[in-house]
Design a protein around this motif. Structure first.
Motif, PDB file in Angstrom:
ATOM      1  N   ASP A   1     -14.730  22.635  55.090  1.00 12.26           N
ATOM      2  CA  ASP A   1     -15.920  22.078  54.459  1.00 12.26           C
ATOM      3  C   ASP A   1     -15.662  22.065  52.957  1.00 12.26           C
ATOM      4  O   ASP A   1     -15.205  23.073  52.400  1.00 12.26           O
ATOM      5  N   LYS A   2     -15.931  20.955  52.305  1.00 10.87           N
ATOM      6  CA  LYS A   2     -15.581  20.856  50.883  1.00 10.87           C
ATOM      7  C   LYS A   2     -16.284  21.890  50.014  1.00 10.87           C
ATOM      8  O   LYS A   2     -15.781  22.275  48.967  1.00 10.87           O
ATOM      9  N   GLU A   3     -17.434  22.378  50.457  1.00 12.01           N
ATOM     10  CA  GLU A   3     -18.170  23.391  49.693  1.00 12.01           C
ATOM     11  C   GLU A   3     -17.766  24.816  50.077  1.00 12.01           C
ATOM     12  O   GLU A   3     -18.207  25.775  49.455  1.00 12.01           O
ATOM     13  N   GLY A   4     -16.963  24.966  51.131  1.00 17.86           N
ATOM     14  CA  GLY A   4     -16.488  26.290  51.526  1.00 17.86           C
ATOM     15  C   GLY A   4     -17.330  26.989  52.579  1.00 17.86           C
ATOM     16  O   GLY A   4     -17.190  28.189  52.783  1.00 17.86           O
ATOM     17  N   HIS A   5     -18.184  26.260  53.279  1.00 19.30           N
ATOM     18  CA  HIS A   5     -19.023  26.887  54.295  1.00 19.30           C
ATOM     19  C   HIS A   5     -18.256  27.238  55.563  1.00 19.30           C
ATOM     20  O   HIS A   5     -18.667  28.112  56.317  1.00 19.30           O
ATOM     21  N   TRP A   6     -17.170  26.533  55.831  1.00 16.69           N
ATOM     22  CA  TRP A   6     -16.328  26.835  56.982  1.00 16.69           C
ATOM     23  C   TRP A   6     -14.925  26.325  56.708  1.00 16.69           C
ATOM     24  O   TRP A   6     -14.721  25.454  55.865  1.00 16.69           O
ATOM     25  N   ALA A   7     -13.969  26.910  57.400  1.00 13.19           N
ATOM     26  CA  ALA A   7     -12.591  26.444  57.341  1.00 13.19           C
ATOM     27  C   ALA A   7     -11.949  26.652  58.706  1.00 13.19           C
ATOM     28  O   ALA A   7     -12.250  27.623  59.403  1.00 13.19           O
ATOM     29  N   LEU A   8     -11.103  25.739  59.064  1.00 12.88           N
ATOM     30  CA  LEU A   8     -10.372  25.858  60.312  1.00 12.88           C
ATOM     31  C   LEU A   8      -9.449  27.062  60.194  1.00 12.88           C
ATOM     32  O   LEU A   8      -8.674  27.171  59.255  1.00 12.88           O
ATOM     33  N   ALA A   9      -9.566  27.979  61.124  1.00 14.66           N
ATOM     34  CA  ALA A   9      -8.774  29.200  61.065  1.00 14.66           C
ATOM     35  C   ALA A   9      -7.463  29.064  61.834  1.00 14.66           C
ATOM     36  O   ALA A   9      -6.452  29.622  61.439  1.00 14.66           O
ATOM     37  N   TYR A  10      -7.491  28.356  62.937  1.00 10.79           N
ATOM     38  CA  TYR A  10      -6.292  28.180  63.741  1.00 10.79           C
ATOM     39  C   TYR A  10      -6.501  27.029  64.701  1.00 10.79           C
ATOM     40  O   TYR A  10      -7.616  26.618  64.960  1.00 10.79           O
ATOM     41  N   THR A  11      -5.420  26.501  65.176  1.00 16.33           N
ATOM     42  CA  THR A  11      -5.475  25.474  66.215  1.00 16.33           C
ATOM     43  C   THR A  11      -4.516  25.883  67.326  1.00 16.33           C
ATOM     44  O   THR A  11      -3.583  26.654  67.108  1.00 16.33           O
ATOM     45  N   GLY A  12      -4.758  25.373  68.472  1.00 12.51           N
ATOM     46  CA  GLY A  12      -3.878  25.629  69.605  1.00 12.51           C
ATOM     47  C   GLY A  12      -3.751  24.348  70.400  1.00 12.51           C
ATOM     48  O   GLY A  12      -4.533  23.426  70.236  1.00 12.51           O
ATOM     49  N   THR A  13      -2.774  24.304  71.232  1.00 13.99           N
ATOM     50  CA  THR A  13      -2.550  23.119  72.044  1.00 13.99           C
ATOM     51  C   THR A  13      -2.555  23.494  73.518  1.00 13.99           C
ATOM     52  O   THR A  13      -1.871  24.425  73.915  1.00 13.99           O
ATOM     53  N   ILE A  14      -3.343  22.790  74.268  1.00 15.47           N
ATOM     54  CA  ILE A  14      -3.343  22.940  75.714  1.00 15.47           C
ATOM     55  C   ILE A  14      -2.447  21.830  76.243  1.00 15.47           C
ATOM     56  O   ILE A  14      -2.623  20.670  75.889  1.00 15.47           O
ATOM     57  N   ALA A  15      -1.494  22.183  77.052  1.00 16.56           N
ATOM     58  CA  ALA A  15      -0.540  21.181  77.515  1.00 16.56           C
ATOM     59  C   ALA A  15      -0.199  21.384  78.983  1.00 16.56           C
ATOM     60  O   ALA A  15      -0.395  22.464  79.528  1.00 16.56           O
ATOM     61  N   PHE A  16       0.296  20.337  79.594  1.00 17.27           N
ATOM     62  CA  PHE A  16       0.859  20.459  80.932  1.00 17.27           C
ATOM     63  C   PHE A  16       2.169  19.704  80.976  1.00 17.27           C
ATOM     64  O   PHE A  16       2.365  18.717  80.277  1.00 17.27           O
ATOM     65  N   LEU A  17       3.084  20.218  81.759  1.00 17.07           N
ATOM     66  CA  LEU A  17       4.395  19.600  81.924  1.00 17.07           C
ATOM     67  C   LEU A  17       4.480  19.033  83.333  1.00 17.07           C
ATOM     68  O   LEU A  17       3.957  19.628  84.271  1.00 17.07           O
ATOM     69  N   ILE A  18       5.164  17.947  83.452  1.00 18.41           N
ATOM     70  CA  ILE A  18       5.304  17.301  84.760  1.00 18.41           C
ATOM     71  C   ILE A  18       6.776  17.041  85.026  1.00 18.41           C
ATOM     72  O   ILE A  18       7.475  16.469  84.191  1.00 18.41           O
ATOM     73  N   ASP A  19       7.210  17.454  86.179  1.00 20.68           N
ATOM     74  CA  ASP A  19       8.560  17.169  86.631  1.00 20.68           C
ATOM     75  C   ASP A  19       8.544  15.774  87.267  1.00 20.68           C
ATOM     76  O   ASP A  19       8.074  15.597  88.388  1.00 20.68           O
ATOM     77  N   LYS A  20       9.034  14.777  86.540  1.00 19.39           N
ATOM     78  CA  LYS A  20       9.008  13.390  87.020  1.00 19.39           C
ATOM     79  C   LYS A  20       9.827  13.187  88.292  1.00 19.39           C
ATOM     80  O   LYS A  20       9.617  12.220  89.004  1.00 19.39           O
TER      81      LYS A  20
END
Length: 157
Positions: A126-145
Motif C-alpha cells: 500500500d503506498k501509504e504503508g498500511h499493508w505490504a506483501l510479506a511472502y508469496t508461494g506457488t501451488i503447482a502440479f506436475l504431470i507425467d505426459k
C-alpha cells in the motif's frame, strides 16, 4: 520425463494494527515500546505457517519478546480487528493479499513503513504503508505426459 507445470500464486500481507505506540517509523521508539510490553500478540501467524516459528524465536533472542498467536482465517481476523477497534488484543495479523485493501477501507490499519520499505515493489504494498506483501508461494502440479493423456490446461479442469 517431460512435465507440464501449472501454478497459482498465493500471497499474504502483514497488517500493522493501530495498537503500535511508536510514531513516524521511529525504530528506537518501536523497539522500546515492544521491550516494555514484552510480548507480540499475533493472529493468523502460527508457528506452523510460513516459518513464523523461526521469526518468533529470532524476536525472542534479539529483543526478549515472547509470542502468542490465535490462528484464524483472514475474514475472521478482520472481523476481530473491527470488533475490537482501539482496544485491540493483537499487534499484528497475516491475511491473504486481497484482504489488505479491505482492512484499509474499514479503517483497521495504521501506516508503518519498515526500514526496507523502498526495496518492496510498488505492486506489493500500500503506498501509504498500511499493508505490504510479506511472502508469496506457488501451488503447482506436475504431470507425467507419458502417463496422463488428458492434460489439464487450467485449474478449471
Amino acid at each position: 520425463m517431460k512435465a507440464f507445470i501449472a501454478s497459482v500464486v498465493a500471497s499474504a500481507v502483514v497488517l500493522t494494527l493501530p495498537v503500535a505506540q511508536a510514531a513516524d517509523n521511529d525504530l528506537a521508539a518501536l523497539e522500546k515500546a515492544a521491550r516494555s510490553e514484552g510480548q507480540v500478540n499475533s493472529v493468523g501467524m502460527p508457528d506452523s505457517w510460513a516459518n513464523w516459528k523461526e521469526t518468533w524465536s529470532d524476536l525472542n533472542s534479539k529483543y526478549g519478546l515472547k509470542h502468542s498467536d490465535t490462528d484464524m482465517s483472514s475474514a475472521q481476523e478482520l472481523a476481530k480487528f473491527d470488533a475490537e477497534k482501539d482496544n485491540a488484543s493483537a499487534d499484528i495479523g497475516d491475511v491473504g493479499a486481497a484482504f489488505g485493501p479491505i482492512a484499509v477501507a474499514k479503517g483497521l490499519t495504521q501506516p508503518y513503513k519498515p526500514t526496507h520499505w523502498d526495496q518492496i515493489p510498488a505492486w506489493a504494498k500500500d503506498k501509504e504503508g498500511h499493508w505490504a506483501l510479506a511472502y508469496t508461494g506457488t501451488i503447482a502440479f506436475l504431470i507425467d505426459k507419458q502417463q496422463v493423456k488428458d492434460i489439464p490446461h487450467s485449474w478449471a479442469g
